[in-house]
Design an enzyme around this catalytic site. Sequence first.
Site, PDB file in Angstrom:
ATOM      1  N   GLU A 241       0.725  -0.989  -0.124  1.00  0.00           N
ATOM      2  CA  GLU A 241       0.059  -0.249  -0.028  1.00  0.00           C
ATOM      3  C   GLU A 241       0.546   1.409   0.301  1.00  0.00           C
ATOM      4  O   GLU A 241       0.239   2.106  -0.368  1.00  0.00           O
ATOM      5  CB  GLU A 241      -0.346   0.112   1.165  1.00  0.00           C
ATOM      6  CG  GLU A 241      -2.342  -1.132   1.486  1.00  0.00           C
ATOM      7  CD  GLU A 241      -3.219  -0.900   0.238  1.00  0.00           C
ATOM      8  OE1 GLU A 241      -3.027   0.410  -0.718  1.00  0.00           O
ATOM      9  OE2 GLU A 241      -3.880  -1.610  -0.899  1.00  0.00           O
TER      10      GLU A 241
ATOM     11  N   TYR B 259      -6.826   5.782   4.306  1.00  0.00           N
ATOM     12  CA  TYR B 259      -6.246   5.138   2.967  1.00  0.00           C
ATOM     13  C   TYR B 259      -5.380   3.864   3.292  1.00  0.00           C
ATOM     14  O   TYR B 259      -6.350   2.596   3.398  1.00  0.00           O
ATOM     15  CB  TYR B 259      -6.466   5.772   2.171  1.00  0.00           C
ATOM     16  CG  TYR B 259      -6.034   4.355   1.022  1.00  0.00           C
ATOM     17  CD1 TYR B 259      -7.381   4.239   0.080  1.00  0.00           C
ATOM     18  CD2 TYR B 259      -4.859   4.088   0.915  1.00  0.00           C
ATOM     19  CE1 TYR B 259      -6.943   3.405  -0.586  1.00  0.00           C
ATOM     20  CE2 TYR B 259      -4.220   3.063  -0.093  1.00  0.00           C
ATOM     21  CZ  TYR B 259      -5.593   2.870  -0.670  1.00  0.00           C
ATOM     22  OH  TYR B 259      -5.301   1.347  -1.626  1.00  0.00           O
TER      23      TYR B 259
ATOM     24  N   ASP C  80      -9.213   4.978  -3.033  1.00  0.00           N
ATOM     25  CA  ASP C  80      -7.909   5.655  -4.162  1.00  0.00           C
ATOM     26  C   ASP C  80      -8.793   5.991  -5.056  1.00  0.00           C
ATOM     27  O   ASP C  80     -10.339   5.980  -5.629  1.00  0.00           O
ATOM     28  CB  ASP C  80      -7.289   3.972  -3.996  1.00  0.00           C
ATOM     29  CG  ASP C  80      -8.010   3.975  -5.299  1.00  0.00           C
ATOM     30  OD1 ASP C  80      -8.725   3.107  -5.592  1.00  0.00           O
ATOM     31  OD2 ASP C  80      -6.776   2.427  -6.063  1.00  0.00           O
TER      32      ASP C  80
END
Length: 328
Positions: free
Chosen positions: A73, A156, A174
């Site tokens: 990520e 996020y 996203d």
Amino acid sequence: MGAPAPEPAPQRASAPERTPERSVLSPTPDGTPGDTPDGTALHAPVIDWFEEHARDLPWRRPEAGAWGVMVSEFMLQQTPVNRVLPVYEQWLARWPRPADLAKEAPGEAVRAWGRLGYPRRALRLHGAAVAIAERHGGDVPSDHAQLLALPGIGEYTAAAVASFAYGRRHAVLDTNVRRVFARAVTGVQYPPNATTAAERRLARALLPDDEATAARWAAASMELGALVCTARNESCHRCPIAARCAWRLAGKPAHDGPPRRGQTYAGTDRQVRGRLLAVLREAHGPVPQAALDRVWHEPVQRARALDGLVADGLVEPLAGGRYRLPLT
């Protein structure tokens, strides 16, 4: 998503009446479209599509674990998968657990980051690894609030790790997911430049109630945006929810919001920073100023870029006009 859909062929008189295409907005009692998103109409087709078409990526495999998901990520932010893959594999081979990275100097994280770009992510990932080793016994926490409390972790990333690594129910927004929701539900070509409160409310409203299904939905909607509902040259003919896409049903109206931000690189401070960091990554010790001066012809921009690297903690200045990657 793709070329406009052809007009439906005339039906034979004996054919049963077709259910008209409609968007995912739930109808009001009188049958007209409402403003409440009906996520249940999207979940099964998108998840079924994902089961058949999802890419086999190393961070999706069980052996990746939560740390592998977290590393991916960080690396995938604003960086395409094909550039991330080799660096990800090398990173996990060298630092298979957060504690392994935490033992190293932060400059080693910057060195291993290579040319992925936005190298502050390497420092943030190192800081998160240190915190995980100190606060959580070396295991990436599963709790969203604990993830969010780690240095360098935003909303996020916390939601993505909790969802993808631990199967928790969180809205994971996203760029790809935002584009899918903008088109399928809101009926516009592109989402706003920055994530809005309305987008967050929509994402939460679309979440399946079941935790495991919600986690799968998060991954599936992201993959749909990456492979089918792309920013350009979208492939509506391959989209499992094309028949319910509000943007397609509206005739694909062109974007009429603020201009979309383009990403430039050549000649920018980002390019200069990258060249300066490349010299420091390849060196085995401190680098003299003269070696850095050779990488960019314009002295004012070069000095500004170097000052920015120092301010960001990516470069450590030493006595005698020498520089190195940070040791602390």
